[in-house]
Scaffold this motif. Structure first.
Motif, short mmCIF file in Angstrom:
data_model
loop_
_atom_site.label_atom_id
_atom_site.label_comp_id
_atom_site.label_asym_id
_atom_site.label_seq_id
_atom_site.Cartn_x
_atom_site.Cartn_y
_atom_site.Cartn_z
N ALA A 342 0.79 -1.23 0.17
CA ALA A 342 -0.12 -0.15 0.34
C ALA A 342 0.59 1.31 -0.34
N ASP A 343 0.29 2.03 -0.91
CA ASP A 343 0.65 3.77 -0.69
C ASP A 343 0.98 4.03 0.71
N GLY A 344 1.28 6.20 0.62
CA GLY A 344 1.67 6.53 2.37
C GLY A 344 -0.46 6.63 2.20
N GLN A 345 -1.74 6.57 1.05
CA GLN A 345 -2.36 6.62 1.95
C GLN A 345 -3.08 5.87 2.10
N GLY A 346 -2.38 4.84 2.24
CA GLY A 346 -3.29 2.97 2.17
C GLY A 346 -3.58 3.48 0.92
N ARG A 347 -3.44 3.43 0.14
CA ARG A 347 -3.72 2.78 -1.18
C ARG A 347 -3.22 1.75 -2.00
N ARG A 348 -3.82 0.43 -2.41
CA ARG A 348 -3.13 -0.58 -2.70
C ARG A 348 -2.57 -0.66 -4.00
N VAL A 349 -0.92 -0.74 -4.09
CA VAL A 349 -0.33 -0.45 -5.51
C VAL A 349 0.78 -1.61 -6.14
N GLY A 401 11.94 -20.96 7.82
CA GLY A 401 13.43 -19.88 7.71
C GLY A 401 13.24 -18.52 7.38
N ALA A 402 13.61 -17.82 8.08
CA ALA A 402 14.01 -16.47 7.94
C ALA A 402 13.52 -16.38 6.14
N ALA A 403 12.95 -15.03 6.16
CA ALA A 403 12.97 -14.53 3.89
C ALA A 403 13.21 -13.47 4.37
N ASP A 404 13.47 -12.56 3.79
CA ASP A 404 13.92 -11.05 3.32
C ASP A 404 13.21 -10.55 2.61
N VAL A 405 12.74 -9.96 2.52
CA VAL A 405 11.87 -9.13 1.80
C VAL A 405 11.84 -7.19 1.64
N THR A 406 12.22 -6.87 0.05
CA THR A 406 12.01 -5.43 -0.10
C THR A 406 11.59 -5.32 -1.89
N VAL A 407 10.87 -3.54 -0.52
CA VAL A 407 9.73 -3.53 -1.87
C VAL A 407 10.07 -2.36 -2.32
N HIS A 413 9.23 7.17 -3.31
CA HIS A 413 8.60 6.02 -2.14
C HIS A 413 9.47 5.84 -1.45
N ALA A 414 9.85 5.54 0.04
CA ALA A 414 11.13 5.01 0.00
C ALA A 414 11.15 3.73 -0.01
N LEU A 415 12.04 3.11 0.18
CA LEU A 415 12.35 1.95 0.29
C LEU A 415 11.51 1.11 1.45
N TRP A 416 10.82 -0.31 1.41
CA TRP A 416 10.52 -1.09 2.70
C TRP A 416 11.37 -2.18 2.34
N GLN A 417 11.62 -2.59 3.42
CA GLN A 417 12.27 -3.98 3.69
C GLN A 417 12.00 -4.55 5.10
N LYS A 418 11.50 -5.66 5.59
CA LYS A 418 11.89 -6.30 6.12
C LYS A 418 11.95 -7.57 6.43
N ARG A 431 2.86 -6.92 5.02
CA ARG A 431 1.88 -5.88 4.37
C ARG A 431 3.03 -5.56 4.32
N ALA A 432 3.46 -4.40 3.05
CA ALA A 432 4.27 -3.63 2.77
C ALA A 432 3.14 -2.19 2.96
N GLN A 433 3.82 -1.02 3.85
CA GLN A 433 4.08 0.14 3.87
C GLN A 433 4.53 1.80 3.41
N LEU A 434 4.23 1.91 2.30
CA LEU A 434 5.45 2.69 1.67
C LEU A 434 4.89 3.92 2.38
N GLN A 435 6.10 4.75 2.15
CA GLN A 435 5.75 5.94 2.97
C GLN A 435 6.81 6.94 1.89
N ALA A 436 5.32 7.82 1.77
CA ALA A 436 5.57 8.57 0.38
C ALA A 436 7.18 9.69 0.82
N GLN A 437 7.58 10.47 -0.33
CA GLN A 437 8.75 11.20 -0.45
C GLN A 437 7.97 11.51 -1.53
N ALA A 438 7.84 12.34 -1.91
CA ALA A 438 7.86 13.56 -3.24
C ALA A 438 8.45 14.89 -3.02
#
Length: 836
Positions: A342-349, A401-407, A413-418, A431-438
């Protein structure tokens, strides 16, 4: 496509730390041979071999080997190695073992799997690229292709016993061609081996004295290699992979032979005129006969999703079935990730996603197209980054086991990693909640465009405008200029020219790249009438060897269609007229004649080297706008990309919606209203005026902004090619806002951001962004720019020298027209170089 500056044909110079994948291969244009020849990680099947019963297959899929019975829907995993991927199986005739290729991020080595006990044994350990293992019918010898000792693809043979290889040797040895080549090594290669049923002969593909192709079909007695002979003149773009029928007479292979896609063809060991056995729009490659010659297994990509598919076809009748792994019995426990974005406004992208499992391997949904980067920093990564595009929710099966996810979703938008704990047998919601940085809105009303994308270019997948738009949407890209162009004799997307595709919300424009290995490649946007042919110029050793038409002629033909003309992927190094062995790039001549609208300052080249040439043109008052294009082959698995990695942000304030109004976008591009980037977002105001505008010289109030998905080392104001102000970044070095006063003389001012070295989170040489200039004074010409004029006059002098030396013009008129054009351009710079 690769830069046409003849002093540099191997691709851009790598930034500190970042190196090419499989750097030990000594061949030009790695983005061709790596995709078109070497095995790649795909979620679908990539190569297959029949078991002796003819009812089952062993095949590569998702980096492992699998066995599946034809007609069943369950695949059984045979191999899985940490941090490695397995490809190209070949089954022994007794059914007891399989030889295959394993890639570990450093090399490709040959391995053998015992099917009874599951033990795998390394057969080669030299750190070379070893591919295409093929067992002799009696299982006592093996043929394969290796770069061992030379860096070139050569045919090897060895004896094979319980302990491994003995008497391994190159069969044919090195041979340097008597003709010059551009896309291929000066040394001949020998690839695609296949054994005759009696084990005495190998059929292979070789390119002796072939200038523009991967070669012809040859045969060679294994015990008398000096008796090699050509069977058939052919061109297949690395994909022939011949297979000899059990009767020893027929040869099955893949070729495009006058078509736009590879189909399967039959010839004979005597080289009879070939006939096709498959037809269609998709690619059909990597074909193998069944032991009884009644079936053919091959890899196709003409399914609905364009992914790779394993097919089995009856030789008589042509009935074809898909071998699909609906159920998978894996060697290790698995878990399932269900990813939402989802983007910074909660919309699925949609977004670009990388998933690395606990075994160090890359994973993706079974239907997704897996892509791989073209380089990486070995100090930071085990192997190159892999990724896929996700229209959420996406389901990914991973080892427990442990899995690394990058979105990532574009640059704003800032990169999301977990790191996720994937529990065996369970579904885990992510759920990857992206942070806008326009950028702040006062800097512009932006649309983003990649000016240089190839939809289909002979890769593993089959792309469509709709799927290309989906790729672009995941990258938060508004417009794609899809440049239709030739690959050797074919033009894969020629049928798209003139079509209108509704790909809302992304706009796909079908434009053209004009090819020449001599003058430099052109991007031709907005052609309204017809595709410019023949699209080949200066192709040595062909009927289109003449350097005419030169790029100025092509620019005029594009202009007659209201097209925009740009130079694409310009320079890997800064041209030096005094030292470069050959210099034929025509950019400064066409700029002098007023025929160039934009330059890919950010693209498949060295951004800093290209910018240094651009600055010299700006100093002379030439208003050539900064463009950006990824040169992404969007149907490749080993993608130079992703789509939109290099893009322009164009300010269409007051011009309507440039996403749907192509004229507004092109107007902004030509006027220089915006910036080019591979990550950082830049905003610049000078007394409230934007890039592309003109202000008087004097003292001005500047305001600038930076937003970046990766850390940035340098942010600078550049005046007339010189840095006049540097800005310090704090914290994560991804955000900056600054303003102040600055005194400026005539010329131009721009803002740029760049890094010294590569960043593993950004799949390019190094982060780089530049605004177009704000022009200062009436002309924008820089006082004291005579040295720049002398530089270009000398440059064109070397181009005249190279053009004069060519002996392959069709007639004297072509040569005369070309040289007159160049001399007139040199005179423009000579006048500019005079004292004022």
């Amino acid at each position: 496509m690769a830069a046409a500056l003849l002093v540099s044909v191997a691709g851009p110079t790598w930034a500190d730390g970042r190196e090419a994948v499989l750097k030990q291969v000594d061949l030009p244009h790695s983005y061709y041979w790596r995709e078109l020849y070497l095995p790649q990680l795909t979620t679908g099947p990539s190569s297959a071999a029949f078991m002796p019963d003819g009812q089952s297959l062993v095949y590569s899929m998702a980096g492992s080997l699998w066995r599946q019975r034809i007609g069943d829907d369950e695949a059984v995993e045979l191999t899985r190695a940490d941090d490695a991927y397995d490809y190209q199986p070949d089954v022994a005739r007794d059914g007891r073992s399989v030889v295959f290729t394993r890639y570990d991020g450093n090399a490709m080595e040959l391995w053998r799997l015992d099917l009874a006990n599951g033990r795998a044994q390394a057969l080669t350990r030299g750190g070379a690229v070893n591919v295409e293992p093929r067992l002799s019918p009696d299982g006592k010898r093996i043929a394969w292709v290796s770069t061992q000792g030379t860096g070139h693809f050569n045919l090897f043979v060895a004896d094979l016993g319980p302990d491994g290889l003995r008497n391994a040797r190159p069969l044919l040895g090195e041979r340097k061609s008597n003709i010059d080549r551009y896309y291929y090594s000066a040394f001949d290669h020998a690839i695609n081996p296949a054994w005759s049923p009696d084990g005495k002969t190998l059929v292979f593909v070789g390119n002796a004295e072939v200038a523009w192709g991967s070669g012809d079909l040859w045969s060679v007695p294994v015990d008398a290699p000096s008796q090699a002979k050509k069977l058939l003149s052919e061109e297949t773009s690395w994909s022939a992979r011949p297979d000899i029928a059990p009767d020893g007479k027929r040869v099955l292979y893949a070729s495009y032979r006058g078509r736009q896609t590879h189909q399967l063809w039959l010839t004979t060991m005597a080289g009879a005129a070939p006939l096709p056995v498959t037809f269609g729009d998709g690619e059909r490659r990597n074909a193998r006969w069944s032991p009884d010659a009644r079936r053919i297994a091959y890899i196709g990509n003409d399914g609905a999703d364009g992914n790779t598919t394993l097919m089995v076809m009856d030789v008589v009748g042509g009935a074809t079935r898909v071998v699909e792994a609906k159920r998978r019995r894996t060697l290790a426990p698995t878990a399932r990730l269900v990813l939402d974005v989802a983007d910074g406004q909660g919309r699925r992208v949609p977004a670009r996603v990388s998933v690395t499992g606990s075994d160090g391997r890359a994973y993706a949904p079974s239907s997704a197209w897996m892509h791989a980067d073209d380089g990486f920093d070995r100090a930071k990564l085990r192997s190159e980054a892999h990724y896929f595009h996700c229209a959420p929710p996406c389901t990914i099966d991973v080892p427990a086991g442990a899995a690394d996810v990058t979105v990532q979703h574009g640059f704003a938008h800032a990169l999301w990693q977990k790191r996720i704990d994937a529990v065996a047998g369970r579904d885990t919601a992510v759920r990857a909640q992206l942070q806008a940085q326009a950028l702040p809105p006062e800097f512009g009303d932006w649309i983003s465009a990649d000016l240089h994308v190839h939809m289909n270019y002979g890769g593993h997948y089959r792309n469509t405008p709709q799927r290309l738009a989906a790729q672009a949407q995941a990258e938060d890209l508004d417009v794609v200029e899809q440049l239709i162009v030739n690959k050797e004799e074919r033009i894969p997307d020629i049928a798209q020219f003139g079509r209108q595709d509704d790909t809302t919300p992304v706009r796909i424009e079908h434009a053209q790249e004009y090819h020449t290995s001599f003058w430099g490649h052109l991007g031709l946007l907005n052609l309204r009438s017809h595709y410019l042919t023949p699209d080949f110029t200066a192709y040595r050793h062909t009927a289109l060897a003449s350097p005419y038409p030169h790029n100025g002629v092509i620019a005029d033909l594009a202009d007659a269609q209201q097209g925009l003309v740009g130079y694409v992927h310009p320079f890997d190094t800064v041209p030096d007229p005094a030292k470069d062995p050959v210099l034929s790039h025509q950019l400064p001549a066409d700029v002098a004649h007023g025929k160039v609208d934009y330059l890919e300052v950010v693209g498949f080249s060295d951004h800093k080297a290209t910018a240094s040439v651009w600055y010299r043109l700006l100093n002379l008052g030439f208003r050539v706008s900064a463009g950006a294009g990824t040169d992404a082959m969007a149907n490749y698995a080993s993608l130079r990309g992703p789509v939109g990695m290099n893009r322009v942000f164009l300010d269409v304030s007051g011009q309507g919606d440039g996403r749907r109004d192509h004229a507004s976008m092109l107007s902004a591009l030509k006027a220089g209203h915006g910036f080019a980037s591979n990550g950082p977002l830049l905003g610049l105001l000078l007394d409230g005026r934007k890039p592309g505008d003109t202000v008087a010289a004097g003292t001005h109030r500047f305001r600038l902004a930076l937003r970046s998905p990766v850390a940035v080392d340098h942010v600078e104001l550049v005046h007339n090619g010189q840095v006049v102000k540097r800005f310090e970044l704090a914290g994560d070095r991804r955000t900056l806002d600054a303003e102040g006063d600055i005194a400026l003389g005539d010329g131009w001012l721009l803002l740029r951001a760049w890094n010294d070295g590569a960043d593993p989170l950004l799949l390019d040489l190094y982060p780089y962004a530049t605004t177009n200039p704000v022009w200062l004074g009436k002309t924008g010409e820089v006082p004291g720019s005579q040295e720049d004029a002398k530089y270009f006059a000398a440059w064109i002098g070397r181009v005249i020298e190279a053009a004069t030396a060519r002996d392959d013009y069709n007639d004297a008129g072509e040569k005369s027209a070309t040289l007159d054009y160049l001399r007139q351009a040199r005179e423009v710079y000579a006048r500019m170089a005079e004292p004022r």
